[in-house]
Motif scaffolding. Structure first.
Motif, mmCIF file in Angstrom:
data_model
loop_
_atom_site.group_PDB
_atom_site.id
_atom_site.type_symbol
_atom_site.label_atom_id
_atom_site.label_comp_id
_atom_site.label_asym_id
_atom_site.label_seq_id
_atom_site.Cartn_x
_atom_site.Cartn_y
_atom_site.Cartn_z
ATOM 1 N N GLY A 23 68.925 11.020 45.108
ATOM 2 C CA GLY A 23 69.452 9.934 45.922
ATOM 3 C C GLY A 23 68.374 8.880 46.061
ATOM 4 N N ILE A 24 68.772 7.628 45.945
ATOM 5 C CA ILE A 24 67.846 6.509 46.122
ATOM 6 C C ILE A 24 68.516 5.492 47.033
ATOM 7 N N VAL A 25 67.781 5.037 48.033
ATOM 8 C CA VAL A 25 68.260 4.004 48.944
ATOM 9 C C VAL A 25 67.230 2.879 48.919
ATOM 10 N N VAL A 26 67.688 1.675 48.580
ATOM 11 C CA VAL A 26 66.802 0.517 48.475
ATOM 12 C C VAL A 26 66.943 -0.324 49.734
ATOM 13 N N VAL A 27 65.773 -0.732 50.263
ATOM 14 C CA VAL A 27 65.726 -1.503 51.507
ATOM 15 C C VAL A 27 64.963 -2.801 51.257
ATOM 16 N N GLU A 28 65.549 -3.902 51.691
ATOM 17 C CA GLU A 28 64.889 -5.211 51.638
ATOM 18 C C GLU A 28 64.901 -5.806 53.035
ATOM 19 N N ASN A 29 63.741 -6.226 53.489
ATOM 20 C CA ASN A 29 63.624 -6.882 54.793
ATOM 21 C C ASN A 29 64.313 -6.103 55.903
ATOM 22 N N GLY A 30 64.124 -4.786 55.886
ATOM 23 C CA GLY A 30 64.653 -3.946 56.951
ATOM 24 C C GLY A 30 66.126 -3.613 56.859
ATOM 25 N N GLU A 31 66.788 -4.000 55.775
ATOM 26 C CA GLU A 31 68.224 -3.740 55.603
ATOM 27 C C GLU A 31 68.463 -2.929 54.334
ATOM 28 N N ILE A 32 69.335 -1.934 54.412
ATOM 29 C CA ILE A 32 69.714 -1.172 53.221
ATOM 30 C C ILE A 32 70.573 -2.070 52.344
ATOM 31 N N VAL A 33 70.141 -2.247 51.094
ATOM 32 C CA VAL A 33 70.868 -3.127 50.177
ATOM 33 C C VAL A 33 71.574 -2.366 49.066
ATOM 34 N N SER A 34 71.169 -1.130 48.803
ATOM 35 C CA SER A 34 71.906 -0.329 47.814
ATOM 36 C C SER A 34 71.629 1.147 48.011
ATOM 37 N N ARG A 35 72.627 1.931 47.620
ATOM 38 C CA ARG A 35 72.547 3.390 47.659
ATOM 39 C C ARG A 35 72.966 3.900 46.290
ATOM 40 N N LEU A 36 72.181 4.811 45.750
ATOM 41 C CA LEU A 36 72.486 5.392 44.447
ATOM 42 C C LEU A 36 72.412 6.910 44.559
ATOM 43 N N TYR A 37 73.339 7.576 43.916
ATOM 44 C CA TYR A 37 73.340 9.043 43.911
ATOM 45 C C TYR A 37 73.799 9.495 42.545
ATOM 46 N N GLU A 38 73.105 10.458 41.989
ATOM 47 C CA GLU A 38 73.481 11.020 40.695
ATOM 48 C C GLU A 38 73.211 12.515 40.701
ATOM 49 N N ILE A 39 74.138 13.271 40.136
ATOM 50 C CA ILE A 39 73.806 14.649 39.823
ATOM 51 C C ILE A 39 73.183 14.631 38.430
ATOM 52 N N ILE A 40 72.351 15.614 38.166
ATOM 53 C CA ILE A 40 71.554 15.648 36.952
ATOM 54 C C ILE A 40 71.687 17.031 36.323
ATOM 55 N N ARG A 41 71.830 17.071 35.001
ATOM 56 C CA ARG A 41 71.805 18.354 34.300
ATOM 57 C C ARG A 41 70.347 18.716 34.029
ATOM 58 N N PRO A 42 69.833 19.764 34.681
ATOM 59 C CA PRO A 42 68.437 20.148 34.446
ATOM 60 C C PRO A 42 68.257 20.741 33.047
ATOM 61 N N PRO A 43 67.005 20.883 32.598
ATOM 62 C CA PRO A 43 66.750 21.378 31.245
ATOM 63 C C PRO A 43 67.186 22.828 31.004
ATOM 64 N N THR A 44 67.323 23.622 32.083
ATOM 65 C CA THR A 44 67.773 25.008 31.917
ATOM 66 C C THR A 44 68.938 25.273 32.866
ATOM 67 N N ARG A 45 69.598 26.401 32.640
ATOM 68 C CA ARG A 45 70.747 26.792 33.471
ATOM 69 C C ARG A 45 70.331 27.544 34.738
ATOM 70 N N ARG A 46 69.043 27.767 34.932
ATOM 71 C CA ARG A 46 68.557 28.548 36.074
ATOM 72 C C ARG A 46 68.796 27.813 37.395
ATOM 73 N N PHE A 47 69.505 28.462 38.300
ATOM 74 C CA PHE A 47 69.716 27.922 39.647
ATOM 75 C C PHE A 47 69.290 28.970 40.663
ATOM 76 N N ALA A 48 68.278 28.637 41.451
ATOM 77 C CA ALA A 48 67.799 29.541 42.490
ATOM 78 C C ALA A 48 68.005 28.968 43.893
ATOM 79 N N PHE A 49 68.343 27.672 43.988
ATOM 80 C CA PHE A 49 68.412 27.019 45.289
ATOM 81 C C PHE A 49 69.824 26.586 45.694
ATOM 82 N N THR A 50 70.831 27.196 45.081
ATOM 83 C CA THR A 50 72.213 26.882 45.455
ATOM 84 C C THR A 50 72.434 27.100 46.946
ATOM 85 N N HIS A 51 71.797 28.131 47.504
ATOM 86 C CA HIS A 51 71.961 28.426 48.931
ATOM 87 C C HIS A 51 71.416 27.310 49.817
ATOM 88 N N ILE A 52 70.571 26.441 49.264
ATOM 89 C CA ILE A 52 70.004 25.333 50.042
ATOM 90 C C ILE A 52 70.895 24.093 49.946
#
Length: 167
Positions: A23-52
């Motif tokens: 997640g990325i949130v860009v702020v200019e002069n104290g105001e949020i001007v954009s929000r970006l969110y992307e899911i990403i395919r990691p290099p391996t299939r290993r998932f250990a933090f699903t519970h988080i």
């Protein structure tokens, strides 16, 4: 004032390059001007933090890998004065590891750690993200990259409103 971006990664496992969401949130002069969110395919299939964070291989298997995601996020970071993250060494390490895995140059922008900022500005302890958000009245869906990034942005904005400035 400043232009900055707050960033938050969720990782699939202990591997620093296993980013599965950003997640990325860009702020200019104290105001949020954009929000970006992307899911990403990691290099391996290993998932250990699903519970988080709740993400599984099934959720990300059809997502783009980091290099493709980064190409779309990088323009939002142009002209920023700094990146902000809660426990910034973690997010900086993930960013640099992902860039390294894909042969990309990491951004040269410095990081501001909102853990350290909250301690210095308001003497908050403990300084987990939910604790800081509760103190400042910031809504949070913890361990969702977009919500965590927005919370970090709002922490910096609150500090700026009280006179804090990036050096």
């Amino acid at each position: 004032m400043t232009r900055f971006a707050a960033i938050d990664f969720e990782t699939a496992c202990h591997d620093a390059d296993s980013a599965c969401a950003v997640g990325i949130v860009v702020v200019e002069n104290g105001e949020i001007v954009s929000r970006l969110y992307e899911i990403i395919r990691p290099p391996t299939r290993r998932f250990a933090f699903t519970h988080i964070h709740g993400l599984t291989w099934h959720d990300v298997k059809d997502a783009r890998p980091f290099d493709a995601v980064w190409d779309t996020l990088l323009p939002a970071l142009e002209g920023i004065d700094f990146l902000a993250a809660h426990n910034s060494p973690f997010d900086r390490n993930v960013l640099h590891a992902c860039c390294g895995t894909y042969g990309l140059p990491p951004p040269e922008t410095g990081f501001v750690c909102t853990v350290q900022l909250a301690r210095a500005q308001w003497d908050i302890r403990p300084t987990r993200l939910p604790d800081v958000c509760r103190y400042l009245g910031i809504t949070l869906r913890h361990h969702e990259a977009d919500s965590d990034a927005e919370a970090c942005a709002r922490i910096v904005i609150a500090a700026q409103e009280e006179g804090w400035r990036f050096r």
